[in-house]
Design a protein around this motif. Structure first.
Motif, PDB file in Angstrom:
ATOM      1  N   TRP A 487      38.417  47.777  34.824  1.00 11.82           N
ATOM      2  CA  TRP A 487      38.586  47.736  36.286  1.00 11.82           C
ATOM      3  C   TRP A 487      40.035  47.384  36.579  1.00 11.82           C
ATOM      4  O   TRP A 487      40.656  46.584  35.864  1.00 11.82           O
ATOM      5  CB  TRP A 487      37.592  46.792  36.952  1.00 11.82           C
ATOM      6  N   LYS A 489      43.235  45.807  38.171  1.00 11.95           N
ATOM      7  CA  LYS A 489      43.542  44.501  38.781  1.00 11.95           C
ATOM      8  C   LYS A 489      44.449  44.724  40.006  1.00 11.95           C
ATOM      9  O   LYS A 489      45.636  44.390  39.995  1.00 11.95           O
ATOM     10  CB  LYS A 489      44.229  43.559  37.780  1.00 11.95           C
ATOM     11  N   TYR A 492      45.428  41.199  45.387  1.00 14.58           N
ATOM     12  CA  TYR A 492      44.518  40.665  46.411  1.00 14.58           C
ATOM     13  C   TYR A 492      44.951  41.072  47.820  1.00 14.58           C
ATOM     14  O   TYR A 492      44.126  41.415  48.661  1.00 14.58           O
ATOM     15  CB  TYR A 492      44.483  39.129  46.351  1.00 14.58           C
ATOM     16  N   ILE A 516      34.128  44.730  39.861  1.00 15.04           N
ATOM     17  CA  ILE A 516      34.945  44.210  38.753  1.00 15.04           C
ATOM     18  C   ILE A 516      34.217  44.385  37.417  1.00 15.04           C
ATOM     19  O   ILE A 516      34.259  43.525  36.552  1.00 15.04           O
ATOM     20  CB  ILE A 516      35.336  42.730  38.973  1.00 15.04           C
TER      21      ILE A 516
END
Ligand code: XMP
Length: 527
Positions: A487, A489, A492, A516
């Protein structure tokens, strides 16, 4: 349906490296490395018939690695005909071990299995290591349990590592070489030089497999095969069928008829984009079939994933056949964007189960009773070669670099029953996510990214009001071969921005979650 005519170049006039497959995960990589040197390579299973090998008449043979152990009985061996042909041979990993055993050396299961980086020391000069100074050390990638423990009589030691004393060897007089490490993977520094030395210096291949020659040659081949007759092509908007369309357009112009089926499960504006590009801009003979209603009718009430897949595949065939039937009297050929990884033969001994898994991604089939010959001009090309060809033919870069999209489309990304309303919501969410990835320069850094519509409602607040609304999952993965994937990264802040846009701009969505899970154990798609 008749058999495909092989539209490949007349192989008698080009040099060929045969990659004999012993089941390694890197076999295709070996063949691609050879082609990067502008030399054609073909992969055949290790138990291929003697006749096929003789017919191919290769200039050299590379034996791949494999999962078996030569220390066990009934494991693959090199067909003896290869030694009779007296052409250069390069054995890699398992290929080296069986070569050593067949020449009278010894292979043992080493006490320490070696997976990962290692350093080999060159003990002797060899044409295979031209360009490396003698006595030098090379960083390589190892992945083996067994190793050659005693050199066969007619072989010299070329390189060793601390844990594999015989890491490279060569025959004293014949052009036969073997490597315990994997020169084809990028972790082996200068592995390309080793392959280049074998292909160009040992096998003396002429690097004539070049894209511009290839396009011209394929155009001539298609013209010769098809003449003044008409060809039908199912265009999906993906790279393979788009490149096939453009190549055929160059060869036969208006005698190519393309059909694009809008199944109502496409990405936002996809049908319009395909129509604009191929019909308006490129002036191809394109029929866009609006089959949204038929698909949705067949899918009504169905929530089982396998049933959905089957229905989508079958409906596609029905719609396509129906259109083809109308054109039956004028059409003589059916074109397909089949590429090399779709057709690489697997070993006779490979389990049926593995073959079923390979075929499960192929949606649909071909109408059996249609008396058409197949035209498959990309049949012997790897994906990167197809992209290169597309770029030369002028296919827009956004299309060439687009992430893969499954045949059943959003049908496998809407969990539970599919409705036109859910398709609309998912299209909107997906368009936001993809647009933001592109804007943040993240699109090309992930291998595949998309949204999934979940079959649950969750509570949200709008003003003072609580409401139950839909949940969208975001998925982004990094992968090389789509067999395994991690997955992505994603930052955010980026995810927060995408989530905000989706819940604010799409009224029916109250919540966004980020997937995730890596593959395995999860898969890339949710269904
Ligand atoms: P999975 O979900 O099996 O996906 O990890 C691996 C890759 O295959 C694509 N995929 C499909 N492609 N028809 C296709 O043409 C299908 O039915 C299908 N299912 C999965 C998936 O998007 C990923 O790139």
């Amino acid at each position: 349906m008749k058999d495909s005519k092989d539209l490949a170049l007349d192989k008698k006039n080009i040099d060929i490296i045969l990659v004999l497959d012993f089941g390694s995960q890197y076999t295709q990589l070996i063949a691609r490395r050879v082609r990067e040197l502008d030399v054609f390579s073909e992969i055949l299973p290790w138990d291929i018939s003697t006749e096929k090998i003789r017919n191919l008449n290769p200039n050299g043979i590379i034996l791949s690695g494999g999962p078996d152990s030569v220390t066990s009985a009934n494991t693959p061996r090199i067909p003896e005909v290869i030694f009779e042909l007296d052409i250069p041979i390069l054995g890699i990993c398992y290929g080296m071990q069986t070569l050593a055993e067949q020449f009278g050396g010894q292979v043992t299961a080493s006490s320490s299995k070696e997976f990962g980086h290692a350093t080999i020391n060159l003990e002797k000069t060899s044409v295979l290591f031209d360009g490396f100074s003698s006595g030098s050390s090379i960083d390589v990638w190892m992945s083996h349990g067994d190793q050659v423990s005693t050199l066969p009589d007619e072989f010299n030691l070329v390189a060793s590592t601390s844990s594999a004393p015989i890491a490279a060897m060569e025959h004293v007089e014949r052009p036969i070489f073997a490597l315990q490490f994997h020169p084809e993977v990028t972790h082996t520094k200068q592995g390309n030089t080793v392959i280049e030395n074998f292909v160009l210096k040992v096998c003396n291949c002429n690097p004539a497999w070049k894209m511009d020659n290839l396009i011209e040659q394929r155009i001539l081949d298609v013209k010769q095969m098809v003449g003044n007759q008409k060809v039908l092509l199912g265009l999906s908007g993906g790279v393979d069928s788009s490149v096939t369309a453009m190549l055929l357009d160059r060869a036969i112009g208006k005698n190519l008829i393309c059909i694009f089926v809008d199944n109502g499960l496409l990405r936002k504006n996809e049908a319009e984009d395909v129509e604009r590009l191929f019909k308006d801009t490129m002036d191809l003979n394109l029929l866009v079939i609006d089959a949204k209603k038929i698909f949705h009718r067949h899918l009504k009430g169905i929530s089982d994933p396998e049933m959905k897949r089957k229905i989508i595949g079958r409906t596609f065939i029905d719609v396509f056949d129906n259109e083809a039937e109308k054109l039956k009297d004028e059409i003589n050929f059916l074109a397909q964007g089949t590429i090399y990884p779709d057709v690489i033969e697997s070993s006779e001994s490979e389990s049926k189960e593995a073959r079923v898994i390979k075929s499960h991604h192929n949606v649909g089939g071909l109408p059996d009773d249609m008396n058409m010959d197949l035209v498959e001009p990309l049949r012997d090309l790897f994906k990167d070669e197809v992209r290169k060809m597309g770029a030369e033919l002028g296919l827009p870069i956004e299309m060439l670099n687009r992430h893969p999209f499954p045949g059943p489309g959003l049908g496998v990304r809407i969990l539970g029953e599919i409705t036109p309303e859910k398709v609309k919501i998912l299209q909107e969410a997906d368009a936001i996510f993809i647009a933001e990835l592109i804007k943040a320069n993240l699109y090309d850094q992930v291998s595949q990214a998309f949204c999934v519509f979940l079959p649950v409602k969750s509570v949200g607040v709008v003003g003072d009001e609580r409401r139950y609304a839909d949940v969208i999952a975001i998925r982004a993965v990094e992968t090389v071969d789509f067999m395994t994937a991690a997955w992505a990264k994603l930052p955010y802040e980026f995810l927060a921005h995408v989530s905000n846009r989706i819940v604010n701009e799409i009224e029916d969505v109250s919540r966004v979650v980020y997937d995730i899970s890596s593959k395995p154990p999860a898969t890339i798609e949710w269904e």
